[in-house]
Design a protein around this motif. Structure first.
Motif, mmCIF file in Angstrom:
data_model
loop_
_atom_site.group_PDB
_atom_site.id
_atom_site.type_symbol
_atom_site.label_atom_id
_atom_site.label_comp_id
_atom_site.label_asym_id
_atom_site.label_seq_id
_atom_site.Cartn_x
_atom_site.Cartn_y
_atom_site.Cartn_z
ATOM 1 N N ARG A 177 -4.074 -1.129 -3.794
ATOM 2 C CA ARG A 177 -4.060 -0.743 -2.388
ATOM 3 C C ARG A 177 -5.257 -1.335 -1.641
ATOM 4 O O ARG A 177 -5.102 -1.922 -0.559
ATOM 5 C CB ARG A 177 -4.068 0.781 -2.267
ATOM 6 C CG ARG A 177 -4.020 1.291 -0.822
ATOM 7 C CD ARG A 177 -4.025 2.809 -0.795
ATOM 8 N NE ARG A 177 -5.300 3.333 -1.270
ATOM 9 C CZ ARG A 177 -6.356 3.523 -0.485
ATOM 10 N NH1 ARG A 177 -6.288 3.248 0.802
ATOM 11 N NH2 ARG A 177 -7.483 3.989 -0.969
ATOM 12 N N ALA A 338 0.948 -0.134 1.578
ATOM 13 C CA ALA A 338 1.827 1.011 1.825
ATOM 14 C C ALA A 338 2.576 1.422 0.561
ATOM 15 O O ALA A 338 2.793 2.615 0.319
ATOM 16 C CB ALA A 338 2.814 0.667 2.943
ATOM 17 N N ALA A 341 0.478 3.562 -1.895
ATOM 18 C CA ALA A 341 0.238 4.959 -1.529
ATOM 19 C C ALA A 341 1.191 5.909 -2.237
ATOM 20 O O ALA A 341 0.936 7.122 -2.284
ATOM 21 C CB ALA A 341 0.359 5.128 -0.016
ATOM 22 N N PHE A 342 2.293 5.403 -2.808
ATOM 23 C CA PHE A 342 3.235 6.264 -3.534
ATOM 24 C C PHE A 342 2.740 6.595 -4.945
ATOM 25 O O PHE A 342 3.299 7.471 -5.589
ATOM 26 C CB PHE A 342 4.603 5.569 -3.642
ATOM 27 C CG PHE A 342 5.362 5.532 -2.347
ATOM 28 C CD1 PHE A 342 6.233 6.540 -2.004
ATOM 29 C CD2 PHE A 342 5.190 4.481 -1.461
ATOM 30 C CE1 PHE A 342 6.939 6.505 -0.812
ATOM 31 C CE2 PHE A 342 5.885 4.433 -0.267
ATOM 32 C CZ PHE A 342 6.763 5.453 0.060
ATOM 33 N N PRO A 379 0.632 12.010 -5.028
ATOM 34 C CA PRO A 379 1.353 12.539 -3.864
ATOM 35 C C PRO A 379 2.679 13.181 -4.279
ATOM 36 O O PRO A 379 3.470 12.571 -5.004
ATOM 37 C CB PRO A 379 1.573 11.298 -2.989
ATOM 38 C CG PRO A 379 1.521 10.145 -3.934
ATOM 39 C CD PRO A 379 0.567 10.538 -5.012
ATOM 40 N N ARG A 385 5.339 10.936 5.158
ATOM 41 C CA ARG A 385 4.366 10.028 5.748
ATOM 42 C C ARG A 385 4.318 8.701 5.016
ATOM 43 O O ARG A 385 4.273 7.629 5.647
ATOM 44 C CB ARG A 385 2.985 10.684 5.741
ATOM 45 C CG ARG A 385 1.899 9.822 6.373
ATOM 46 C CD ARG A 385 0.577 10.553 6.380
ATOM 47 N NE ARG A 385 0.161 10.896 5.023
ATOM 48 C CZ ARG A 385 -0.910 11.629 4.739
ATOM 49 N NH1 ARG A 385 -1.648 12.116 5.726
ATOM 50 N NH2 ARG A 385 -1.230 11.887 3.482
ATOM 51 N N ASN A 386 4.318 8.710 3.685
ATOM 52 C CA ASN A 386 4.258 7.454 2.934
ATOM 53 C C ASN A 386 5.489 6.591 3.177
ATOM 54 O O ASN A 386 5.401 5.367 3.302
ATOM 55 C CB ASN A 386 4.100 7.741 1.448
ATOM 56 C CG ASN A 386 2.729 8.300 1.114
ATOM 57 O OD1 ASN A 386 1.795 8.175 1.900
ATOM 58 N ND2 ASN A 386 2.609 8.930 -0.042
ATOM 59 N N ASN A 389 5.138 5.080 6.590
ATOM 60 C CA ASN A 389 4.163 3.984 6.587
ATOM 61 C C ASN A 389 4.749 2.722 5.971
ATOM 62 O O ASN A 389 4.500 1.608 6.448
ATOM 63 C CB ASN A 389 2.909 4.404 5.822
ATOM 64 C CG ASN A 389 2.037 5.342 6.621
ATOM 65 O OD1 ASN A 389 2.048 5.322 7.847
ATOM 66 N ND2 ASN A 389 1.275 6.180 5.933
#
Length: 515
Positions: A177, A338, A341-342, A379, A385-386, A389
């Motif tokens: 990331r 993005a 982020a998962f 998460p 939200r992810n 994004n």
């Protein structure tokens, strides 16, 4: 940062009583082997984090196909494009070179573009700093008093502690990331640097075009003054003839009309030249002295044949196309950020230092304290939200693709239009030269007919007026033809080939940083 344990009063009293309990066992309820195992686990986690440094979930960048034909209309694809020439080699006029050099130094748009490049370079440093541990030195001191009614013993008490520690925090970029964010910052920097080059190319074009326009006005003003002088002489002769009775008042009035038309044209040209020079002063950034000269000769670089090269050359030479591709690469890198982020986020925090309830015992033996806190955050639910994004990053990437393709198509159109206009002007100049020769002969014959009494002065008026307009028109066509060379040079992205390779940070080892 984890809270560091402060030595309490009972331990201090036990130490003052002379009891020889080992400080480590007194402070931490486990033996040395457990401590060594904890450090071993920490080292293993660090090794895992370093081993995962090459992992990334970002998409592989793919260059979009060219949405344009393989050749320019009326272009010479076999020759090297003129855009490979530096501007000092293309413009061989010393005064124009002086103006361009002054503009590149003093133009405010250039300064603003250079500041944007410095801003983007700082953004790279900020993004790159996220990949390294953060180390802080922290010193704190606390002193508090508890009143009697709040104290467990029923008596007022005063307590305090002091700490001096080194704290560290590090996020392991396990899924790439942070590296994707750094890549995006790098591409934005490269796009900004190309934007700076685009401003330079545009400035060179504007200065050259304004300079040619000033030279056009100079030549047209010289023709207007020459014409005005001839018509004033004709008016003087016809007025004298009218005064002595050998000429008509109509002839004198028509000669005066011709003189007034030339004078009005001269006044208009003087005003237009002053307005154009004000524009030059704005481009240069300060007032400059300009000589009253004429257009460059036909042997100048602007009048010679100019090869356009192939449309694929635009991908390297046009700064707006190169900048658009860097924007596309940045959008592609943001998709990787993005996606990352998962996945779980791994961070290491720790601190080592000394702590005591009294400042004078802060650095004595047995006051050391440390903490180590590895954190893994996965998460589970964040209201989508992810996902949003990721969808946003993908949509921006699709937009960047469309902008990139549109920029290529616009560049192709710019070059094609200039090539078409240049060829059209070549034919118009030949026609205008033939027309000027015919009108010059017509004016000569009209003067002879009037002098021999075979025609009125009206015929001379029409012939001279058409001749003056043809002279002005030919000068305008010549300037327009020379301007197409400047426009073609700029449309191909020429002027600054030495700046195509922008310096990138040392950590960037990718070979596809620049297209």
């Amino acid at each position: 940062m984890a809270v560091l344990r402060t030595i309490d009063r009972s331990e201090r009293e036990a130490r003052e009583d002379g009891r020889q309990t080992p400080p480590f066992r007194r402070r931490f309820p486990f033996d040395r082997k457990i401590k060594d195992a904890a450090w071993a686990r920490m080292a293993m986690l660090l090794a895992m984090g370093l081993a995962a440094a090459g992992c990334s979930v970002g998409p592989t960048y793919q260059h979009p196909p060219l949405p344009i034909p393989s050749a320019f209309p009326q272009g010479d694809g076999a020759a090297a494009p003129v855009a490979t020439l530096p501007w000092r080699d293309f413009f061989d006029d010393p005064e124009l070179q002086r103006l361009i050099e002054a503009a590149l130094q003093g133009n405010r748009d250039i300064r603003a573009a250079a500041a944007r490049v410095a801003e983007a370079r700082a953004g790279i440093a900020l993004a790159n700093a996220q990949l390294f541990p953060q180390l802080d030195a922290v010193a704190t001191g606390t002193r508090s008093r508890t009143p009697a009614d709040l104290s467990p013993t029923g008596e007022a008490s005063t307590a305090g502690n002091s700490q001096a520690v080194l704290s560290a925090a590090w996020e392991l970029d396990f899924w790439g990331r942070l590296r994707s964010q750094r890549e995006a910052a790098l591409q934005l920097y490269l796009a900004t640097a190309e934007g700076h080059r685009a401003v330079q190319v545009s400035l060179v074009e504007q200065v050259a075009l304004a300079y040619l326009l000033d030279r056009e006005f100079g030549e047209r003003i010289a023709l207007a003054r020459q014409t005005l002088a001839g018509r004033e002489e004709s008016l003087r002769i016809l007025r004298r003839r009218y005064e002595v009775g050998s000429g008509s008042k109509l002839d004198m009035t028509q000669a005066q009309l011709l003189r007034d038309q030339a004078q009005a044209a001269l006044q208009g040209l003087d005003g237009d030249r002053e307005v154009n020079r004000n524009a030059i002063f704005l481009l240069v950034g300060r007032p400059v002295e300009l000589a009253d000269d004429r257009l460059p000769p036909a042997a100048s670089a602007e009048a010679r044949p100019l090869p356009a090269g192939l449309p694929s050359d635009l991908l390297v030479n046009r700064p707006d196309i190169v900048a658009a591709e860097h924007q596309l690469r940045a959008a592609n890198a943001n998709i990787g950020a993005a996606r990352a982020a998962f996945f779980p986020n791994i961070a290491l925090t720790g601190a080592y230092g000394t702590a005591s309830d009294a400042l004078e015992r802060l650095f004595k033996s047995g006051s050391s304290a440390w903490s180590f806190t590895p954190t893994l955050v996965t998460p589970l639910f964040n209201g989508g939200r992810n996902v949003a994004n990721l969808n946003l990053a993908e949509a921006r990437r699709n937009e960047a693709v469309a902008v990139y393709e549109r920029t290529i198509q616009r560049a192709f159109r710019d070059v094609s239009d200039v090539l078409t206009r240049r060829r059209q002007l070549e034919g118009q100049i030949v026609t205008a030269q033939d027309t000027l020769a015919a009108l010059t002969e017509r004016a000569r014959l009209a003067d002879l007919r009037f002098a021999n009494g075979r025609s009125s002065y009206l015929e001379v008026l029409d012939a001279q007026r058409d001749l003056f307009d043809a002279q002005q028109r030919l000068v305008q066509l010549r300037r327009s033809y020379l301007a197409t060379a400047v426009s073609l040079y700029a449309a191909l992205g020429g002027g600054f080939p030495e700046q195509r390779s922008v310096a990138v940070p040392r950590w960037s080892t990718r070979k596809d940083q620049a297209p």
